[in-house]
Scaffold this motif. Structure first.
Motif, PDB file in Angstrom:
ATOM      1  N   ILE A 207       0.824  -1.213   0.000  1.00  0.00           N
ATOM      2  CA  ILE A 207       0.000   0.000   0.000  1.00  0.00           C
ATOM      3  C   ILE A 207       0.858   1.264   0.000  1.00  0.00           C
ATOM      4  N   TYR A 208       1.928   1.257   0.796  1.00  0.00           N
ATOM      5  CA  TYR A 208       2.650   2.504   1.021  1.00  0.00           C
ATOM      6  C   TYR A 208       3.240   3.144  -0.229  1.00  0.00           C
ATOM      7  N   PRO A 209       3.799   2.375  -1.180  1.00  0.00           N
ATOM      8  CA  PRO A 209       4.336   3.038  -2.382  1.00  0.00           C
ATOM      9  C   PRO A 209       3.301   3.893  -3.107  1.00  0.00           C
ATOM     10  N   HIS A 210       2.042   3.476  -3.087  1.00  0.00           N
ATOM     11  CA  HIS A 210       0.980   4.271  -3.721  1.00  0.00           C
ATOM     12  C   HIS A 210       0.724   5.552  -2.921  1.00  0.00           C
ATOM     13  N   ILE A 211       0.767   5.422  -1.595  1.00  0.00           N
ATOM     14  CA  ILE A 211       0.608   6.603  -0.747  1.00  0.00           C
ATOM     15  C   ILE A 211       1.777   7.561  -0.969  1.00  0.00           C
ATOM     16  N   LEU A 212       2.970   7.005  -1.072  1.00  0.00           N
ATOM     17  CA  LEU A 212       4.169   7.813  -1.299  1.00  0.00           C
ATOM     18  C   LEU A 212       4.051   8.619  -2.586  1.00  0.00           C
ATOM     19  N   GLU A 213       3.623   7.967  -3.667  1.00  0.00           N
ATOM     20  CA  GLU A 213       3.483   8.660  -4.954  1.00  0.00           C
ATOM     21  C   GLU A 213       2.409   9.733  -4.876  1.00  0.00           C
ATOM     22  N   TYR A 214       1.323   9.420  -4.186  1.00  0.00           N
ATOM     23  CA  TYR A 214       0.247  10.411  -4.035  1.00  0.00           C
ATOM     24  C   TYR A 214       0.758  11.644  -3.288  1.00  0.00           C
ATOM     25  N   LEU A 215       1.493  11.429  -2.200  1.00  0.00           N
ATOM     26  CA  LEU A 215       1.978  12.557  -1.410  1.00  0.00           C
ATOM     27  C   LEU A 215       3.054  13.345  -2.150  1.00  0.00           C
ATOM     28  N   LYS A 216       3.839  12.664  -2.981  1.00  0.00           N
ATOM     29  CA  LYS A 216       4.799  13.391  -3.824  1.00  0.00           C
ATOM     30  C   LYS A 216       4.057  14.352  -4.745  1.00  0.00           C
ATOM     31  N   THR A 217       2.955  13.853  -5.332  1.00  0.00           N
ATOM     32  CA  THR A 217       2.152  14.695  -6.222  1.00  0.00           C
ATOM     33  C   THR A 217       1.559  15.868  -5.461  1.00  0.00           C
ATOM     34  N   LEU A 218       1.048  15.593  -4.260  1.00  0.00           N
ATOM     35  CA  LEU A 218       0.488  16.662  -3.431  1.00  0.00           C
ATOM     36  C   LEU A 218       1.577  17.667  -3.075  1.00  0.00           C
ATOM     37  N   HIS A 219       2.749  17.164  -2.764  1.00  0.00           N
ATOM     38  CA  HIS A 219       3.897  18.020  -2.435  1.00  0.00           C
ATOM     39  C   HIS A 219       4.223  18.950  -3.601  1.00  0.00           C
ATOM     40  N   LYS A 220       4.257  18.390  -4.818  1.00  0.00           N
ATOM     41  CA  LYS A 220       4.573  19.201  -5.999  1.00  0.00           C
ATOM     42  C   LYS A 220       3.482  20.225  -6.269  1.00  0.00           C
ATOM     43  N   THR A 221       2.239  19.821  -6.040  1.00  0.00           N
ATOM     44  CA  THR A 221       1.120  20.752  -6.236  1.00  0.00           C
ATOM     45  C   THR A 221       1.228  21.924  -5.281  1.00  0.00           C
TER      46      THR A 221
END
Length: 228
Positions: A207-221
């Motif tokens: 699960i966590y790699p998907h959460i990590l990618e999501y938060l990276k996107t949120l971080h960039k936004t």
């Protein structure tokens, strides 16, 4: 790699049933994004040990087997969040647990995202029924995937581990039922606010790699929004 340097802090919630991996996921988020991690369970334990006002009030209910009232929990958590500098990102797990708590948090603090861990009940049963705890520190072990070096004893202190009553099979069923009944309104509430993001799976490592990618996107936004 840590994703730091935001001028606007990110405030995140991690939700999920008991045994879904909220603590593990929150710890990894803290590590990867340099976010302050607040656990409502840890707040209660440390606050009780330090005789903090709200935690001591909560202890009176815990000692008699009663649920801690919403007002006490809201005061405990919000008072902790108010002490965090405005430029510091944080991730909160174990709270809120009722709609009243969710509404109070939403109106008391800015929330950027709510991460919901959707883990099957059979997986949770397997995890919790093999879980043993070092009570004074809150360290948790599992017979299946995170056993102590010496069975029955804490790795750091050598003190005995215990299986909490709420980790026994009959209690797990009731906790799951209560969680579903109490939590669906919270999920609906955060979904209406366009904050809810669910991640499904049986293993935190999956699960966590998907959460990590999501938060990276949120971080960039967040970074882009700060430039305008």
């Amino acid at each position: 790699m840590r994703f730091t340097g935001l001028r606007r802090a990110i405030h995140a919630l991690v939700m999920g049933p008991p045994g879904s991996g909220k603590g593990t996921v929150s710890t990894r988020i803290r590590r990867d994004f340099d976010m302050h991690h607040i656990s409502s369970g840890d707040l209660l334990r440390s606050g009780i040990m330090n005789n903090a006002k709200h935690a001591t009030m909560a202890k009176e209910y815990i000692d008699t087997g009663k649920l801690v009232p919403d007002g006490v929990m809201v005061s405990l958590v919000l008072s902790q969040l108010k002490n965090i500098p405005s430029y510091t990102s944080w991730v909160l797990d174990g709270f809120p647990r009722t709609l009243f708590q969710a509404e109070s948090l939403y109106h008391g603090e800015r929330i950027d995202t709510v991460i919901n861990l959707d883990v099957p009940f059979d997986t949770i049963m397997e995890r919790l029924s093999g879980r043993w705890t070092h009570l004074s520190s809150g360290r948790v072990y599992n017979e299946g995937f995170n056993p102590p070096h010496k069975p029955g004893f804490d790795d750091l202190t050598g003190e005995p581990l215990v299986q909490r009553d709420d980790d026994k099979p009959e209690t797990i069923h009731q906790r799951q039922k209560t969680y579903v009944e109490q939590t669906q309104p919270l999920l609906d509430f955060f979904e209406e606010k366009l904050l809810l993001h669910s991640f499904s799976g049986t293993e935190t490592d999956t699960i966590y790699p998907h959460i990590l990618e999501y938060l990276k996107t949120l971080h960039k936004t967040q970074e882009k929004s700060e430039k305008f």
